[in-house]
Design an enzyme around this catalytic site. Sequence first.
Site, PDB file in Angstrom:
ATOM      1  N   LYS A  73      -1.858  -2.252   7.468  1.00  0.00           N
ATOM      2  CA  LYS A  73      -2.936  -1.724   8.751  1.00  0.00           C
ATOM      3  C   LYS A  73      -2.988  -2.304   9.676  1.00  0.00           C
ATOM      4  CE  LYS A  73      -6.107  -0.898   4.103  1.00  0.00           C
ATOM      5  NZ  LYS A  73      -7.686  -1.408   3.569  1.00  0.00           N
TER       6      LYS A  73
ATOM      7  N   HIS B 245      -4.199  -9.009   3.609  1.00  0.00           N
ATOM      8  CA  HIS B 245      -5.459  -9.243   3.491  1.00  0.00           C
ATOM      9  C   HIS B 245      -6.146  -9.689   5.088  1.00  0.00           C
ATOM     10  CE1 HIS B 245      -5.683  -8.328  -0.927  1.00  0.00           C
ATOM     11  NE2 HIS B 245      -5.627  -7.878  -0.922  1.00  0.00           N
TER      12      HIS B 245
ATOM     13  N   HIS C  88      -2.428   2.013  -6.047  1.00  0.00           N
ATOM     14  CA  HIS C  88      -2.692   0.614  -5.592  1.00  0.00           C
ATOM     15  C   HIS C  88      -2.818  -0.356  -6.747  1.00  0.00           C
ATOM     16  CE1 HIS C  88      -5.052  -0.162  -1.962  1.00  0.00           C
ATOM     17  NE2 HIS C  88      -5.288  -1.022  -2.287  1.00  0.00           N
TER      18      HIS C  88
ATOM     19  N   ARG D  48      -1.202  -2.817  -6.630  1.00  0.00           N
ATOM     20  CA  ARG D  48      -0.816  -3.748  -6.164  1.00  0.00           C
ATOM     21  C   ARG D  48      -2.583  -5.146  -6.393  1.00  0.00           C
ATOM     22  NH1 ARG D  48      -1.595  -5.190  -0.132  1.00  0.00           N
ATOM     23  NH2 ARG D  48      -3.610  -4.912   0.404  1.00  0.00           N
TER      24      ARG D  48
ATOM     25  N   ARG E 218       1.129  -1.348   0.220  1.00  0.00           N
ATOM     26  CA  ARG E 218      -0.124  -0.521  -0.451  1.00  0.00           C
ATOM     27  C   ARG E 218       1.129   1.520  -0.025  1.00  0.00           C
ATOM     28  NH1 ARG E 218      -1.537  -3.409   3.977  1.00  0.00           N
ATOM     29  NH2 ARG E 218      -3.889  -4.691   3.679  1.00  0.00           N
TER      30      ARG E 218
ATOM     31  N   TYR F 127      -8.840 -11.937  -6.715  1.00  0.00           N
ATOM     32  CA  TYR F 127      -7.858 -11.864  -8.151  1.00  0.00           C
ATOM     33  C   TYR F 127      -7.851 -13.287  -9.130  1.00  0.00           C
ATOM     34  CZ  TYR F 127      -6.319  -7.750  -5.605  1.00  0.00           C
ATOM     35  OH  TYR F 127      -7.176  -6.541  -5.064  1.00  0.00           O
TER      36      TYR F 127
END
Length: 299
Positions: free
Chosen positions: A186, A289, A263, A266, A162, A298
Site C-alpha cells: 500500500k 503494517h 486475506h 495473511r 496481500r 495477533y
Amino acid sequence: MIPSSTKLSDYLHYFFTCYLPEHRDVSPHTQASYKQTFIQLLRYCKLGAPDQANPDIDRFQVGFLLDFLTYLEKQLGNTASTRNARLAALKSFFKMVSLLQPRYQVQCRQILSLPVKRTPKRRPDFLEKQEVDAVFASVDTQTQDGYRDLCILRTLYNTGARASELCAIRIPDLDLEKKRVLLYGKGRKSRIVPLWETTVAFLRTYLKSERRVPLPPYREFLFINQRRARLTRSGLYHLCLGYLNQAVRKAPTLAHKEIHPVHGWRYTTASHLTLAGVDLTVIQEWLGHASINTTSRYK
C-alpha cells in the site's frame, strides 16, 4: 479538462485520469479499489433505473448513498470494513466534485459528513497448522496448473502478502539465492520478506518446468493464468476459495471459521509467527503494517 456537465461519467473520467494520478498521486492499488466502488455503485443505480445509464451528479444524495452502503452489506455480504472502504472512495470523489463545481458544495458537504461504521475488534480467524496442511493436500499437482496453485498457496502462507502484492510479484523481485522476495504494498511502499527453504524449493521447480509461457507483456510476472497473462486478484480469490472449500473434507474445523480465502492467509502468517515467538516489530515489517497496533491484534 475540468468537467462542466452534470453527468457522473464526466466527473469519473476526470477523477481516474487526472485527479487521482496527477493531483493526489494515489497508488494503482488504491485506484483499483476506488474503481470497484463505482462499478458497484453503477450496478446499484441500474437496479433502480435501468434506463439511466449515465445519471446526473444530483442523483447521489445522502439518502441514496446510505441505501447503497446498506445494499453492499445486506445483499452483497460486504463486511463493515469493506463498506468503510467504499465510503472512503465516495468521499474522495465528492470532495473532488465540490472543488470543481461550487454548485454541488452543499450536497458534497453532506456526503463528506457520513460517518464510518464501527467494526468489530475481535481477533480474525486463521488456519491452524493441520488446516494449512489440509489446504495444501487438496491441490492436485498433476493438473496443468496444480503445481502453480500450490506455489501460490505456499507463497501466501510464507509471506502474508496481500492479494495485490502476490499478483504483482515479478521474477526479478525474487532472490532465491538469498531466500527473499520484494513486495510492493500500500501507498507505493515496498518491503523485503524472507522465504523459507521449502518455499524456495517449490518456486525453483515452478520456474524451471511448471510455469506457463506468458504472453510478451506479462513475461516478467511470476504467476501466470490460463490466458497466459498475469494472475488477477479475482482469479486469485476464486483459486483460494476453491481449495479452501475442498479442504473442509480433510479438516472439518474449517466449516466453523470465517476465513477470507486470500486475506485469511495473511492472518494465518501473522498468527503462526506470533505463536513461534517472533518479535512483534519483525512481524510488523514482514506484513508491511504501518502501525504496530495493527500487528498487536495477533497477540
